[in-house]
Enzyme design. Structure first.
Site, mmCIF file in Angstrom:
data_model
loop_
_atom_site.group_PDB
_atom_site.id
_atom_site.type_symbol
_atom_site.label_atom_id
_atom_site.label_comp_id
_atom_site.label_asym_id
_atom_site.label_seq_id
_atom_site.Cartn_x
_atom_site.Cartn_y
_atom_site.Cartn_z
ATOM 1 N N CYS A 225 0.848 -1.257 -0.179
ATOM 2 C CA CYS A 225 -0.157 0.038 -0.114
ATOM 3 C C CYS A 225 0.923 0.972 -0.064
ATOM 4 O O CYS A 225 1.945 1.211 0.772
ATOM 5 C CB CYS A 225 -0.966 0.125 1.235
ATOM 6 S SG CYS A 225 -1.831 -1.373 1.236
ATOM 7 N N SER B 128 -8.283 -6.511 11.049
ATOM 8 C CA SER B 128 -8.414 -5.624 9.999
ATOM 9 C C SER B 128 -7.926 -5.977 8.824
ATOM 10 O O SER B 128 -6.915 -6.715 8.813
ATOM 11 C CB SER B 128 -7.856 -4.257 10.425
ATOM 12 O OG SER B 128 -7.483 -3.248 9.443
ATOM 13 N N CYS C 85 1.932 3.110 3.255
ATOM 14 C CA CYS C 85 2.372 2.409 4.477
ATOM 15 C C CYS C 85 3.776 2.104 4.789
ATOM 16 O O CYS C 85 4.469 1.761 3.595
ATOM 17 C CB CYS C 85 1.491 1.171 4.628
ATOM 18 S SG CYS C 85 1.906 -0.028 5.696
ATOM 19 N N CYS D 83 2.430 2.912 11.525
ATOM 20 C CA CYS D 83 2.681 1.414 11.764
ATOM 21 C C CYS D 83 4.024 1.049 11.016
ATOM 22 O O CYS D 83 4.064 1.324 9.712
ATOM 23 C CB CYS D 83 1.326 0.852 11.610
ATOM 24 S SG CYS D 83 1.549 -0.710 11.310
ATOM 25 N N SER E 6 -9.876 -1.635 5.727
ATOM 26 C CA SER E 6 -9.236 -0.348 5.107
ATOM 27 C C SER E 6 -9.719 0.062 3.741
ATOM 28 O O SER E 6 -9.742 -0.775 2.720
ATOM 29 C CB SER E 6 -7.743 -0.696 4.933
ATOM 30 O OG SER E 6 -7.340 -1.225 6.168
ATOM 31 N N LEU E 7 -10.424 1.164 3.628
ATOM 32 C CA LEU E 7 -11.215 1.536 2.564
ATOM 33 C C LEU E 7 -10.653 2.748 1.786
ATOM 34 O O LEU E 7 -10.182 2.338 0.520
ATOM 35 C CB LEU E 7 -12.583 2.061 2.908
ATOM 36 C CG LEU E 7 -13.663 2.063 1.996
ATOM 37 C CD1 LEU E 7 -15.131 1.719 2.547
ATOM 38 C CD2 LEU E 7 -13.709 3.039 0.999
HETATM 39 S S1 SF4 Z 1 0.604 -3.686 6.618
HETATM 40 FE FE1 SF4 Z 1 -1.547 -3.338 6.022
HETATM 41 S S2 SF4 Z 1 -1.335 -1.070 4.863
HETATM 42 FE FE2 SF4 Z 1 0.535 -1.644 5.106
HETATM 43 S S3 SF4 Z 1 1.205 -2.723 3.155
HETATM 44 FE FE3 SF4 Z 1 0.268 -4.291 4.437
HETATM 45 S S4 SF4 Z 1 -1.784 -4.451 3.942
HETATM 46 FE FE4 SF4 Z 1 -1.049 -2.384 3.167
#
Ligand code: SF4
Ligand SMILES: Cc1cc2nc3c(=O)[nH]c(=O)nc-3n(C[C@H](O)[C@H](O)[C@H](O)COP(=O)(O)OP(=O)(O)OC[C@H]3O[C@@H](n4cnc5c(N)ncnc54)[C@H](O)[C@@H]3O)c2cc1C
Lengths: 220, 341
Positions: B114, B187, B117, B328, B209-210
């Site tokens: 993503c 999630s 992230c 995160c 997660s939208l």
């Molecule tokens: S931890 Fe969650 S937000 Fe981060 S890349 Fe993986 S799926 Fe996407």
């Protein structure tokens, strides 16, 4: 309900299963649907093993589905696939997915079996205005090299990380991207491992390409 | 040696049988592990001495203390756990009025890529075992006052469904911790086959997660959308029965100029129409080299009010731990780089 029914998988005959590079195979099966190059299918060898996703690597006019798969050591499905013979059965879904390329000019970037959607596009005659930057470790990993050379000519850029291949860039795809100006107007399509996709995307963004021009397919 | 902690009752039955113990011993071991929380096999005193000796030859309890902690001025703490070389993960402890939540990781790194992230930038190193997921809870100094667990740390839980289901089974089973599933939220970015399996096999809450209601925009932010498009994710969720205690919520990080205008409000209310759910708006904590920035406070407030006015229950998540690398994966990425340098 059995898994195959739930996932709407059809029984398909295997036409061919040939090793195109060490531990990498091209599997031809009966075709289950029409498709747009860049789409994928779900496929499994038996109804107990959950299907995995594979990009279609054949052309829209071919009367079979082709996929390229690499055998994952200890994997649940790919070691089984590598034992398939013509006449055997596999279970396939119809084509789906949106990693397709309607743009006039696109730079395709791929490593490993991530070459599959771009092979499908080339085999379907959708290669005008496209550039392919392809990364692999050694000469034998550049499977289907001749097709890309023939169709894309000097728009086919090979990045060989072991440095052993003539007429190629010596280094990884990501190094190539760092070393060269980025075309800020083109669309970019990235396909392959998460690491390659995320690193390449970061480099392109760093070089001024808008993230809205980049689409990625990750083989997770 | 393998760890006993993190094994389900079914797995303990096999282990007990292999050690020549009577069938009921599996439940006794589970009670020692998850009710009494013993630190050694020897402390399982209602298991025969020879049985304990046999178990100790092949198993340890398997607990790992945290390898570091950062504390924010607001009380949030980030614990690091090292499960081997290049296998450092983080768990965030978030105390709040009347409740305290632990955000656990399910993978070391992540494959999903993503755009927003930090964990995604780390690449994928490994799936966490059920032991390694639960250890984040068991080895937490604040465990006794913990009220909720959310699987929202590093990794995509549904890319590691087997261990996520095992760990949540242990948290909720009567032979395990006996928590209500209402205290647990998992999630996902929407891996549909695994999400369906989770909805059928577990009673825990679901968060999705939208981040934008438009497919094209979501593909740019989240490559998974090529495989599992948002409309199919929503369709799958709508098919499920949410009339009981179980809840579904949607996470929506607000990115300036990307997903925060009237079009998004209208489309969100259209696609979520008829679904009993909550939208959680989240301020974006910038990560290095990101092309994205957070929407302004005003925009976020307005977005919330307009969605609420359209009948979509919407809240804004409080930003916590901003002074300790709140995004995160940021802390563990720094740890990974430190170890590699
Ligand atoms: S931890 Fe969650 S937000 Fe981060 S890349 Fe993986 S799926 Fe996407
Ligand atoms: C959209 C999409 C398209 C895909 N297209 C193709 C394709 O055209 N050709 C192709 O060969 N594969 C493709 N894949 C990957 C494919 O779906 C399977 O994951 C792969 O073939 C391995 O299957 P397996 O059952 O043999 O291994 P598994 O049993 O699934 O995995 C075995 C072990 O390898 C690890 N592992 C698996 N994948 C990864 C990874 N990416 N990174 C790190 N560790 C991993 C697993 O964690 C596990 O421990 C695609 C995946 C996606 C999501």
């Amino acid at each position: 309900m059995i898994l195959a029914e739930k996932m709407s998988l059809k029984t398909c005959k295997v036409f061919e299963n040939s090793e195109v590079a060490p531990s990498v195979y091209y599997l031809k099966t009966e075709r289950t649907s029409d498709f747009i190059p860049g789409q994928m299918i779900r496929l499994t060898e038996n109804i107990k093993t959950p299907p995995r996703l594979y990009s279609i690597a054949s052309g829209i006019h071919d009367d079979y589905f082709g996929i390229i798969y690499s055998v994952v050591k200890g994997g649940k499905l790919t070691p089984l696939l590598s034992g398939l013979k013509p006449g055997d059965k596999v279970f396939c879904s119809s084509a789906f997915g949106s990693f397709t390329d309607p743009a006039k000019e696109t730079i395709w970037i791929a490593t490993g079996t991530g070459i599959a959607p771009f092979l499908s596009m080339v085999l379907s005659g959708l290669h005008s205005g496209k550039t392919l930057i392809r990364g692999a470790r050694q000469e034998s990993d550049f499977y289907f090299d001749e097709i890309f050379k023939l169709k894309l000519k000097d728009k086919y850029i090979r990045c060989c990380s072991s440095g052993e291949l003539q007429n190629s860039y010596h280094g990884r795809v990501t190094q190539y991207l760092w070393d060269h100006e980025a075309d800020k107007k083109s669309k970019y399509m990235l396909c392959g491992s998460a690491e390659m996709v995320v690193d390449s995307r970061d480099i392109l963004i760093n070089k001024g390409v808008s993230f809205t021009q980049i689409i990625s397919e990750i083989y997770f | 040696m393998d760890a006993l902690y993190g094994k389900t009752l079914d797995e303990l039955k096999v282990i007990a049988a292999d050690a020549g113990l009577p069938a009921f011993a599996a439940k006794q071991i589970a009670v020692w592990l998850y009710h009494s929380e013993v630190d050694s096999i020897d402390a399982m005193t209602n298991i025969s001495k020879t049985g304990r000796e046999k178990l100790a030859k092949q198993y340890t309890i398997g607990l790992t203390p945290n390898s570091g902690v950062q504390e924010s001025t607001d009380g949030t703490k980030k614990y690091l756990f090292s499960y081997g070389i290049r296998r450092t993960i983080e768990a965030a402890y978030i105390p709040d009025e009347g409740r305290s939540t632990l955000c656990v990781s399910s993978q070391v790194g992540c494959k999903m890529g993503c755009l927003f992230c930090m964990t995604g930038k780390q690449g994928f190193q490994a799936h966490l075992t059920s032991n390694e997921i639960l250890n984040q809870i068991r080895s937490l100094p604040e465990k006794s006052i913990l009220t909720n667990v959310v699987y929202m740390g590093m990794g995509e839980p549904f890319d590691n469904l087997e261990n996520v289901l095992k760990s949540s089974e242990i948290l909720t089973a009567s032979w395990g911790y006996g928590w209500s599933p209402k205290r647990i939220t998992v999630s996902t970015i929407g891996i549909i086959p695994a999400m369906e399996e989770f909805l059928n096999k577990s009673q825990c809450h679901l968060a999705v997660s939208l981040h934008t209601p438009f497919e094209e925009e979501r593909r740019q932010l989240m490559p998974v959308n090529h495989v599992y498009p948002l409309h199919e994710v929503i369709q799958t969720i709508k098919k499920h029965d949410w009339t009981h205690q179980r809840r579904v919520s949607f996470e929506y990080i607000m990115f300036k100029g990307v997903n925060d205008d009237a079009r998004h409000i209208n489309e969100l209310s259209r696609i979520l129409h008829g679904l009993k759910c909550r939208v959680n708006l989240i301020r974006f904590h910038p990560i290095p080299d990101s092309p994205l920035t957070s929407s302004s406070e005003n925009t976020i407030q307005e977005f919330k009010e307009k969605l609420n006015a359209k009948g979509i229950l919407t809240t804004i998540r409080a930003s916590r731990g901003q002074d300790i690398d709140a995004a995160c994966g940021l802390l563990s990425t720094k740890e990974l780089l430190r170890k590699e340098s």
